[in-house]
Scaffold this active site. Structure first.
Site, PDB file in Angstrom:
ATOM      1  CD  GLU A 194       8.647  16.533 -12.829  1.00 58.53           C
ATOM      2  OE1 GLU A 194       9.427  16.009 -13.337  1.00 58.53           O
ATOM      3  OE2 GLU A 194       7.653  16.068 -12.430  1.00 58.53           O
ATOM      4  CD  GLU A 219       4.134  16.709 -15.067  1.00 62.75           C
ATOM      5  OE1 GLU A 219       4.334  15.470 -14.901  1.00 62.75           O
ATOM      6  OE2 GLU A 219       4.764  17.636 -15.712  1.00 62.75           O
TER       7      GLU A 219
HETATM    8  O1  AHR Z   1       4.237  13.443 -17.628  1.00 60.74           O
HETATM    9  C1  AHR Z   1       5.418  12.890 -18.214  1.00 60.74           C
HETATM   10  C2  AHR Z   1       6.837  13.458 -17.215  1.00 60.74           C
HETATM   11  O2  AHR Z   1       6.459  13.400 -15.643  1.00 60.74           O
HETATM   12  C3  AHR Z   1       6.681  15.038 -17.411  1.00 60.74           C
HETATM   13  O3  AHR Z   1       7.388  15.479 -18.553  1.00 60.74           O
HETATM   14  C4  AHR Z   1       7.489  15.584 -16.328  1.00 60.74           C
HETATM   15  O4  AHR Z   1       7.246  16.716 -15.663  1.00 60.74           O
HETATM   16  C5  AHR Z   1       7.155  14.286 -15.033  1.00 60.74           C
HETATM   17  O5  AHR Z   1       8.405  14.011 -14.653  1.00 60.74           O
END
Ligand code: AHR
Length: 527
Positions: free
Chosen positions: A198, A320
């Site tokens: 991110e 994710e």
């Molecule tokens: O999964 C939780 C968080 O969500 C992670 O650390 C981040 O990459 C995303 O914003």
């Protein structure tokens, strides 16, 4: 049918659709058993473990001195449950944590490792007792590929380059010598390397143009040692940020092996996200709609990638994904501990069906996260009782194991759809969801595995599948459902939501008829 929705009949084209004859069934599909082309990478069923809340400490790791039964510090119960799941790949150490993590703090004697504050997740003090050796040895115990997420936001090129050398060099290099001093002779098998996470947000708040240049620089110095070949993954977009993907494709292109994408089923980032367990039917249908919007988002990112990379050499990795609700009352803010209901199971099944449809480009997906954080597989009682509970989402991954490395089968599908009112409030267009989601694959032994999810809360679905080209003789299956969509498992009631044998299938020649109860997920094997 509830008051807040009305049913309409529609044809949903989930693949290059042929027109099918009208049928008495609610859903019909012709599955082309001999026309599969893409192998579904096992990595699509991947997991993610971050230093966040009790995912690592109390979830995976209790340390060798703990009264909780463990193997070299890893909880035995969790270890066994994850072995049973055949976890193909595990991403670590973050998430946002990765861009503040300094790997050298997590090697050497545990009692000498420095502490740090986990600034992203509740300010918890991190003692670094779970570091590189603990993570990579865990992957070996699980038979999972490690996926290392490197620090770009607050680290240096030298730091990440040395980490790669430490993990993968077998020569007389300084980092390999240091690793040997710390007790590990041979390098580990590390293939997946994330270059930041991110980077548009918690990973450095960068513009895509700046990150693209930075990625190019990091990629040069993260070397392939000996027989290791790194698969380098650039930090990708979130949700609808198509410009990020475009800039990365234009400016990095073939220098990356993969590009990531994050997509959460979440109401928004500023305000309340809603209770994990206390929700009404409308919120349920909204959740399904938001989850399924994933497919449109994937297609748009894929279209952009196709323009620069028509041969699809660069993978899209949804590293994710999953549901994100309000934290459970009474838990620590910033630890993202949430319960997991039959609704979460539905999101898992629908998302996996979407990923399976796009394996020409999607090469990995990692649900967030494996234990005690967000849409987890497992919840552990970290207060000392040592209890563990498997979530409905765990059971979906268990039921989908047969899809790993099977060949995806194209199909022509005709299903009813459900109109979801209020969907526009959350950018959901159109406000329709399919009443049934279907996905199929052929295993190496020639058997066929089909997953079906009935999204309706109150209507059973009669499904007819034509297994075109098969020589089907037997069918067996498992089903996950519950009395209420809000049902979940906890430490006192561990088996409220649990798979059972599926008795609703009838096979005649190559026609498979299935009766799917409301809000059910079914996976059948046809031989
Ligand atoms: O999964 C939780 C968080 O969500 C992670 O650390 C981040 O990459 C995303 O914003």
């Amino acid at each position: 049918m509830t008051n807040n929705m009305k049913k309409i009949i529609a044809t949903l084209c989930l693949s290059a659709a042929a027109v099918l004859p009208a049928a008495a069934q609610d859903a019909t599909a012709t599955i082309h058993v001999n026309k599969g082309q893409n192998i579904i990478p096992k990595e699509i069923y991947g997991q993610f473990a971050e230093h966040l809340g009790t995912c690592i400490y109390g979830g995976l790791w209790v340390g060798p001195e703990s009264p909780i039964p463990n193997t070299q510090g890893y909880r035995n119960d969790v270890l066994q449950a994850l072995k049973d799941l055949k976890v193909p790949v595990l991403r670590w150490p973050g998430g946002c944590f990765a861009d503040e993590y300094h790997w050298m703090d997590g090697i050497g004697p545990r009692d000498k490792r420095p502490k740090m504050q986990n600034n992203n997740w509740g300010g918890t003090i991190e003692d670094n007792s779970f570091g590189t050796h603990e993570f990579l040895n865990l992957c070996e115990l699980l038979g999972a590929e490690p996926y290392i997420s490197g620090n770009v936001g607050s680290g240096t090129v030298e730091e990440l380059a040395k980490w790669v050398e430490y993990m993968t060099s077998d020569g007389e290099t300084p980092m390999a010598k240091l690793r040997r001093q710390n007790g590990r002779e041979k390098s580990w098998n590390v293939k997946y390397l994330g270059v930041g996470n991110e980077s548009w947000g918690c990973g450095g708040n960068m513009r895509p143009e700046y990150y693209a240049d930075l990625y190019r620089r990091y990629a040069v110095y993260c070397r392939d040692y000996d027989n290791h070949k790194l698969y380098k993954i650039a930090s990708g977009a979130s949700d609808y940020d198509y410009n990020w993907t475009k800039v990365l494709m234009d400016n990095v292109g073939g220098r990356m092996d993969g590009l990531s994408l994050h997509y959460y089923t979440v109401k928004g980032w500023g305000g309340p996200k809603g209770s994990a367990t206390n929700f009404d039917n409308q919120e349920y249908y909204w959740t399904v709609g938001k989850c399924l919007q994933l497919e449109d988002v994937i297609k748009k990112h894929c279209d952009i990638m196709d323009q620069k990379d028509p041969k699809k050499n660069i993978g899209l990795l949804v590293d994710e994904w999953g549901t994100w609700w309000d934290e459970e009352p009474g838990t620590i803010r910033g630890h993202l501990y949430q319960q997991n209901t039959m609704r979460d199971a539905m999101v898992a099944a629908l998302s996996l069906n979407v990923f399976q449809r796009h394996t020409d480009r999607i090469k990995m997906a990692n649900i967030a996260q494996v234990v005690n954080v967000l849409q987890s597989m497992i919840l552990t009682d970290t207060k000392g009782t040592g209890h563990m509970v498997l979530t409905p989402t765990y059971y979906v991954f268990q039921m989908y194991k047969d899809f790993q490395e099977a060949t995806y089968l194209p199909m022509d599908v005709k299903v009813d759809s459900i109109n979801v009112e209020g969907g526009h409030m959350y950018k959901m267009t159109p406000g329709k969801i399919p009443a049934v989601s279907i996905s199929a694959a052929k295993k190496a032994d020639g058997s066929i595995v089909v997953s079906l999810a009935n999204t309706s809360l109150d209507k059973a679905q009669e499904v007819e599948l034509n297994l075109d080209g098969a020589n089907a003789k037997t069918v067996t299956g498992r089903m996950l459902t519950s009395k209420k969509i809000t049902d979940y498992n906890d430490f006192e009631h561990t088996d409220v939501v649990k798979p059972v044998d599926f008795k609703g299938a009838k096979l005649k020649k190559n026609i498979l008829k299935l009766s799917l109860p409301a809000k059910s997920i079914v996976v059948v094997n046809v031989k």
